[in-house]
Write an enzyme that holds these catalytic residues in place. Structure first.
Site, PDB file in Angstrom:
ATOM      1  N   SER A  24      45.591 -43.006  10.109  1.00 13.32           N
ATOM      2  CA  SER A  24      46.005 -42.630   8.751  1.00 13.32           C
ATOM      3  C   SER A  24      46.018 -41.133   8.518  1.00 13.32           C
ATOM      4  O   SER A  24      45.001 -40.474   8.698  1.00 13.32           O
ATOM      5  CB  SER A  24      45.026 -43.213   7.720  1.00 13.32           C
ATOM      6  N   HIS A  55      51.651 -43.819   7.576  1.00  8.16           N
ATOM      7  CA  HIS A  55      51.859 -44.140   8.998  1.00  8.16           C
ATOM      8  C   HIS A  55      53.352 -44.026   9.283  1.00  8.16           C
ATOM      9  O   HIS A  55      54.155 -44.785   8.755  1.00  8.16           O
ATOM     10  CB  HIS A  55      51.375 -45.560   9.300  1.00  8.16           C
ATOM     11  N   HIS A  77      47.767 -52.832  11.545  1.00  8.83           N
ATOM     12  CA  HIS A  77      46.396 -53.248  11.277  1.00  8.83           C
ATOM     13  C   HIS A  77      46.332 -54.754  11.058  1.00  8.83           C
ATOM     14  O   HIS A  77      47.291 -55.359  10.596  1.00  8.83           O
ATOM     15  CB  HIS A  77      45.867 -52.565  10.005  1.00  8.83           C
ATOM     16  N   TYR A  79      44.820 -56.154   8.684  1.00  5.49           N
ATOM     17  CA  TYR A  79      44.942 -56.463   7.249  1.00  5.49           C
ATOM     18  C   TYR A  79      46.389 -56.532   6.784  1.00  5.49           C
ATOM     19  O   TYR A  79      46.681 -57.017   5.700  1.00  5.49           O
ATOM     20  CB  TYR A  79      44.133 -55.481   6.382  1.00  5.49           C
ATOM     21  N   GLU A  80      47.321 -56.067   7.611  1.00  3.12           N
ATOM     22  CA  GLU A  80      48.733 -56.202   7.259  1.00  3.12           C
ATOM     23  C   GLU A  80      49.235 -57.622   7.509  1.00  3.12           C
ATOM     24  O   GLU A  80      50.367 -57.957   7.154  1.00  3.12           O
ATOM     25  CB  GLU A  80      49.571 -55.209   8.055  1.00  3.12           C
ATOM     26  N   ALA A 107      40.907 -42.683  10.674  1.00  3.50           N
ATOM     27  CA  ALA A 107      40.202 -42.175   9.504  1.00  3.50           C
ATOM     28  C   ALA A 107      39.028 -43.118   9.284  1.00  3.50           C
ATOM     29  O   ALA A 107      39.172 -44.323   9.461  1.00  3.50           O
ATOM     30  CB  ALA A 107      41.125 -42.183   8.298  1.00  3.50           C
ATOM     31  N   MET A 205      38.929 -49.637   9.591  1.00  2.00           N
ATOM     32  CA  MET A 205      39.658 -50.919   9.669  1.00  2.00           C
ATOM     33  C   MET A 205      40.590 -50.986  10.871  1.00  2.00           C
ATOM     34  O   MET A 205      41.543 -51.772  10.870  1.00  2.00           O
ATOM     35  CB  MET A 205      40.469 -51.111   8.379  1.00  2.00           C
ATOM     36  N   SER A 206      40.331 -50.183  11.873  1.00  4.41           N
ATOM     37  CA  SER A 206      41.275 -50.148  13.005  1.00  4.41           C
ATOM     38  C   SER A 206      40.515 -49.949  14.312  1.00  4.41           C
ATOM     39  O   SER A 206      39.329 -50.274  14.411  1.00  4.41           O
ATOM     40  CB  SER A 206      42.270 -49.001  12.797  1.00  4.41           C
ATOM     41  N   ASN A 229      35.769 -39.671   4.009  1.00  2.00           N
ATOM     42  CA  ASN A 229      35.005 -39.931   2.769  1.00  2.00           C
ATOM     43  C   ASN A 229      33.617 -40.441   3.150  1.00  2.00           C
ATOM     44  O   ASN A 229      33.409 -40.883   4.274  1.00  2.00           O
ATOM     45  CB  ASN A 229      35.725 -41.012   1.937  1.00  2.00           C
ATOM     46  N   HIS A 241      42.499 -44.245  -1.614  1.00  2.00           N
ATOM     47  CA  HIS A 241      43.312 -44.118  -0.399  1.00  2.00           C
ATOM     48  C   HIS A 241      43.992 -42.739  -0.328  1.00  2.00           C
ATOM     49  O   HIS A 241      44.087 -42.134   0.746  1.00  2.00           O
ATOM     50  CB  HIS A 241      44.353 -45.239  -0.333  1.00  2.00           C
TER      51      HIS A 241
HETATM   52  N1  HPA Z   1      36.009 -47.787   4.802  1.00  2.00           N
HETATM   53  C1  HPA Z   1      36.860 -48.393   5.623  1.00  2.00           C
HETATM   54  N2  HPA Z   1      37.897 -47.782   6.173  1.00  2.00           N
HETATM   55  C2  HPA Z   1      38.052 -46.476   5.913  1.00  2.00           C
HETATM   56  C3  HPA Z   1      37.186 -45.773   5.064  1.00  2.00           C
HETATM   57  C4  HPA Z   1      36.109 -46.479   4.478  1.00  2.00           C
HETATM   58  O1  HPA Z   1      35.285 -45.927   3.712  1.00  2.00           O
HETATM   59  N3  HPA Z   1      37.635 -44.488   5.024  1.00  2.00           N
HETATM   60  C5  HPA Z   1      38.724 -44.427   5.824  1.00  2.00           C
HETATM   61  N4  HPA Z   1      38.982 -45.628   6.367  1.00  2.00           N
END
Ligand code: HPA
Length: 274
Positions: A24, A55, A77, A79-80, A107, A205-206, A229, A241
């Site tokens: 990301s 992306h 991903h 989740y898609e 990320a 998530m990846s 973050n 996001h």
């Molecule tokens: N959680 C899950 N996936 C992420 C996060 C998060 O805080 N930050 C970037 N991708």
């Protein structure tokens, strides 16, 4: 997969031994790639299209310094709605085309309070909490073994090269354990406390499906998280996001510098593994 491989072989004569997957907001790294030859995912038969903003969705062949590389700019991903086999198609196709070394980027949220947004962190290990694996179903013995070892998913050799490269660039590259979650909702603060308790430092998530498919195929893997973050509940405030993407973009330059040095040292006196 055969049709996908044949298509790529017809589009480029380049056969890199090293591939990079960009997560990301990290596609700014593409500006470091010279002589780029781009193939949009939408033009590759069988390729899952990425549906996430941020992306770019293309396969890029080119050179980084003197080293030929393949870049997956944008990933799909779980989740898609893609299953783990589709999510890892790119890694398997590149392995079939001769890639031996895989650099995964993502990320991630920081579970550890002493990681700072903007920081790059190398993965030392992971915990797969996605409830699936690209290896479920009958094993294709031509791709790899039924029960691949996962003791050293993230190559100590590559982590050492990356740490040395970061030191050359004037920053410390720390390491952490990555928790892979299904998403797409960010975690709850209770989930983050759970992840901390089980020994995780970062959350995303990846990456883990690709790392499993990559190890199955015998690739040597380096994974770098860009901390975008603090994970939910670590500090006050919600996770957005847009901020995750912005932090990723801000770190892309440094990530590019790091990867250039790592790739350069791989191409140097010591040959690329395998
Ligand atoms: N959680 C899950 N996936 C992420 C996060 C998060 O805080 N930050 C970037 N991708």
């Amino acid at each position: 997969m055969r049709e996908t491989i044949a298509h790529i072989e017809s589009r480029t004569s380049q056969r890199p031994r090293l591939a990079v997957v960009l997560g990301s907001g990290l596609t700014g790294f593409l500006s470091s790639v010279e002589n780029p030859q781009e193939i949009p995912y939408s033009e590759i038969p069988g390729w899952p299209e990425s549906t996430v903003p941020g992306h770019a969705g293309k396969l890029v062949f080119g050179t980084l310094g003197a080293t030929p590389v393949a870049i997956l700019a944008g990933r799909s991903h779980l989740y898609e709605g893609h299953d783990a086999k589709r999510v890892t198609l790119g890694v398997r196709v590149l392995a079939a085309l001769g890639v031996k070394t895989l650099i995964l980027t993502n990320a991630a949220g920081a579970i550890r309070e002493d990681f700072t947004p903007g920081e790059l962190v190398a993965l030392s290990d992971h915990v797969n909490l996605q409830g699936t694996s690209p290896l479920i179903g009958p094993n294709d013995d031509s791709l790899g073994p039924r029960f691949p070892d996962m003791t050293d998913v993230y190559s100590v050799r590559l982590r050492t090269l990356a740490r040395d490269a970061a030191a050359q660039l004037g920053f410390a590259l720390r390491e952490g354990v990555y928790a892979a979650m299904l998403g797409p909702s960010y975690e709850t603060p209770a989930e983050i406390r759970f992840l901390r308790a089980i020994g995780c430092d970062l959350v995303g998530m990846s990456t883990v499906p690709e790392a499993i498919a990559g190890r199955h195929a015998g690739l040597e893997i380096l994974a770098i998280s860009c901390v975008t973050n603090w994970a939910a509940g670590v500090k006050p405030g919600a996770i957005h996001h847009a901020e995750v993407l912005e932090r990723g973009r801000a770190a892309a330059g440094r990530l590019g510098d790091l990867l250039k040095l790592v790739v350069g040292s791989l191409a140097g006196p010591e040959p690329i593994h395998g």
